[in-house]
Design a protein around this motif. Structure first.
Motif, PDB file in Angstrom:
ATOM      1  N   GLU A  33      44.586  35.133  35.591  1.00 29.32           N
ATOM      2  CA  GLU A  33      44.700  36.567  35.851  1.00 29.32           C
ATOM      3  C   GLU A  33      43.333  37.044  36.295  1.00 29.32           C
ATOM      4  OE1 GLU A  33      46.962  39.589  33.306  1.00 29.32           O
ATOM      5  OE2 GLU A  33      44.865  40.011  32.802  1.00 29.32           O
ATOM      6  N   LEU A  34      43.294  37.865  37.322  1.00 32.47           N
ATOM      7  CA  LEU A  34      42.016  38.326  37.838  1.00 32.47           C
ATOM      8  C   LEU A  34      42.169  39.693  38.467  1.00 32.47           C
ATOM      9  CD1 LEU A  34      41.350  37.196  41.360  1.00 32.47           C
ATOM     10  CD2 LEU A  34      43.068  35.921  40.115  1.00 32.47           C
ATOM     11  N   ASP A  35      41.048  40.346  38.598  1.00 33.04           N
ATOM     12  CA  ASP A  35      40.957  41.595  39.336  1.00 33.04           C
ATOM     13  C   ASP A  35      40.017  41.310  40.497  1.00 33.04           C
ATOM     14  OD1 ASP A  35      39.407  44.059  40.119  1.00 33.04           O
ATOM     15  OD2 ASP A  35      40.889  44.981  38.799  1.00 33.04           O
ATOM     16  N   LEU A  40      44.896  43.861  40.573  1.00 38.58           N
ATOM     17  CA  LEU A  40      45.162  42.979  39.433  1.00 38.58           C
ATOM     18  C   LEU A  40      46.164  41.916  39.871  1.00 38.58           C
ATOM     19  CD1 LEU A  40      44.719  42.300  36.451  1.00 38.58           C
ATOM     20  CD2 LEU A  40      46.699  43.746  35.946  1.00 38.58           C
ATOM     21  N   VAL A  41      45.801  40.653  39.683  1.00 37.12           N
ATOM     22  CA  VAL A  41      46.640  39.524  40.084  1.00 37.12           C
ATOM     23  C   VAL A  41      46.953  38.693  38.848  1.00 37.12           C
ATOM     24  CG1 VAL A  41      46.781  37.439  41.497  1.00 37.12           C
ATOM     25  CG2 VAL A  41      45.571  39.450  42.368  1.00 37.12           C
ATOM     26  N   ASP A  42      48.244  38.403  38.644  1.00 31.24           N
ATOM     27  CA  ASP A  42      48.666  37.518  37.562  1.00 31.24           C
ATOM     28  C   ASP A  42      49.839  36.687  38.054  1.00 31.24           C
ATOM     29  OD1 ASP A  42      50.867  39.245  37.471  1.00 31.24           O
ATOM     30  OD2 ASP A  42      50.300  40.152  35.571  1.00 31.24           O
ATOM     31  N   GLY A  49      47.646  37.649  45.511  1.00 31.28           N
ATOM     32  CA  GLY A  49      46.308  37.195  45.150  1.00 31.28           C
ATOM     33  C   GLY A  49      45.763  36.176  46.132  1.00 31.28           C
ATOM     34  N   ARG A  83      36.849  39.616  38.776  1.00 26.99           N
ATOM     35  CA  ARG A  83      36.654  39.698  37.327  1.00 26.99           C
ATOM     36  C   ARG A  83      37.878  39.104  36.653  1.00 26.99           C
ATOM     37  NH1 ARG A  83      33.498  42.638  33.753  1.00 26.99           N
ATOM     38  NH2 ARG A  83      34.431  42.881  31.713  1.00 26.99           N
ATOM     39  N   ALA A  84      37.651  38.120  35.796  1.00 23.91           N
ATOM     40  CA  ALA A  84      38.725  37.509  35.006  1.00 23.91           C
ATOM     41  C   ALA A  84      38.432  37.799  33.539  1.00 23.91           C
ATOM     42  CB  ALA A  84      38.786  36.013  35.263  1.00 23.91           C
ATOM     43  N   SER A  85      39.153  38.748  32.974  1.00 16.43           N
ATOM     44  CA  SER A  85      38.960  39.146  31.578  1.00 16.43           C
ATOM     45  C   SER A  85      39.778  38.245  30.664  1.00 16.43           C
ATOM     46  CB  SER A  85      39.385  40.595  31.385  1.00 16.43           C
ATOM     47  OG  SER A  85      38.561  41.440  32.148  1.00 16.43           O
ATOM     48  N   ARG A  87      42.494  36.896  28.057  1.00 18.57           N
ATOM     49  CA  ARG A  87      43.898  37.234  27.820  1.00 18.57           C
ATOM     50  C   ARG A  87      44.229  36.896  26.372  1.00 18.57           C
ATOM     51  NH1 ARG A  87      47.536  35.161  32.722  1.00 18.57           N
ATOM     52  NH2 ARG A  87      48.902  36.749  31.824  1.00 18.57           N
ATOM     53  N   SER A  92      42.237  32.440  30.375  1.00 17.61           N
ATOM     54  CA  SER A  92      42.173  33.331  31.537  1.00 17.61           C
ATOM     55  C   SER A  92      41.417  32.702  32.704  1.00 17.61           C
ATOM     56  CB  SER A  92      41.538  34.667  31.167  1.00 17.61           C
ATOM     57  OG  SER A  92      40.197  34.491  30.775  1.00 17.61           O
TER      58      SER A  92
END
Length: 197
Positions: A33-35, A40-42, A49, A83-85, A87, A92
């Motif tokens: 998952e990333l921004d 936002l891509v998941d 993405g 940015r990958a926060s 999860r 993540s």
């Protein structure tokens, strides 16, 4: 903490179960998952993405760091910021250095380090066309663009990113040869063309 990507160039972008960036030294970053610049891509919009990351092929990494919360932030100058926060339920992100040493963000943001294996085997694909019923397991765009299949074959081709959802996870139903071009018909009905396997 800094990740050793600064000044490296993005060589390829891959989509299989996650999106990943491959750099010119062989290191990779896998992202579940990333921004990317506010998008936002998941798992639900991976193809979007792939299209968003495609312009980064050839871009030079200007910054790459892990925040105290476990987020990975990768900058490409004025071109993009990823940015990958962390999860709650899955990893993540995962950084694998050219040596094979790995840093990953476990569920909840805990960072794990894995030493490089003693001998790292280079990823290789069997030459030739895929078998009937082989499934497209990875789409790659960039210098080594193409489609990798479940039987470990890879054909070099350019994938229309607007139609990539008709390729990934689809099986080969027929192969035809027309004027030196291999035409692979997938279970979705989409036809992939490649002049060489």
């Amino acid at each position: 903490m800094e990740i050793q990507l600064k000044s490296l160039r993005v060589r390829n972008v891959h989509l299989d179960f996650d999106l990943s960036l491959e750099f010119d030294d062989g290191s990779t970053v896998g992202l579940s998952e990333l921004d990317v610049d506010g998008l936002l891509v998941d798992e639900d919009n991976q193809f979007e993405g792939l299209r968003a990351l495609n312009p980064l092929v050839g871009a030079i990494c200007s910054t790459a760091e892990v925040t105290t919360s476990g987020a990975l932030v990768i900058g490409f100058g004025s071109r993009a910021v990823i940015r990958a926060s962390p999860r709650d339920d899955v990893e993540s992100w995962e950084y694998t250095a050219a040596s094979g040493a790995t840093v990953l963000c476990l569920p909840g943001g805990e960072i794990e380090y894995l030493a490089a294996p003693e001998a790292r085997r280079a990823e290789s694909h069997r030459p030739g066309l895929p078998a009937i019923d082989a499934t497209a397991v990875r789409i790659s765009v960039g210098e080594d663009g193409g489609i990798t299949f479940s039987d470990n074959t890879m054909i070099r081709t350019t994938v229309d990113l607007a139609s990539a959802y008709l390729v990934l996870r689809e099986s080969v139903r027929a192969i035809r040869h027309l004027d030196g071009v291999h035409c692979l018909e997938l279970s979705s009905g989409y036809v992939v063309r490649s002049s060489s396997p």
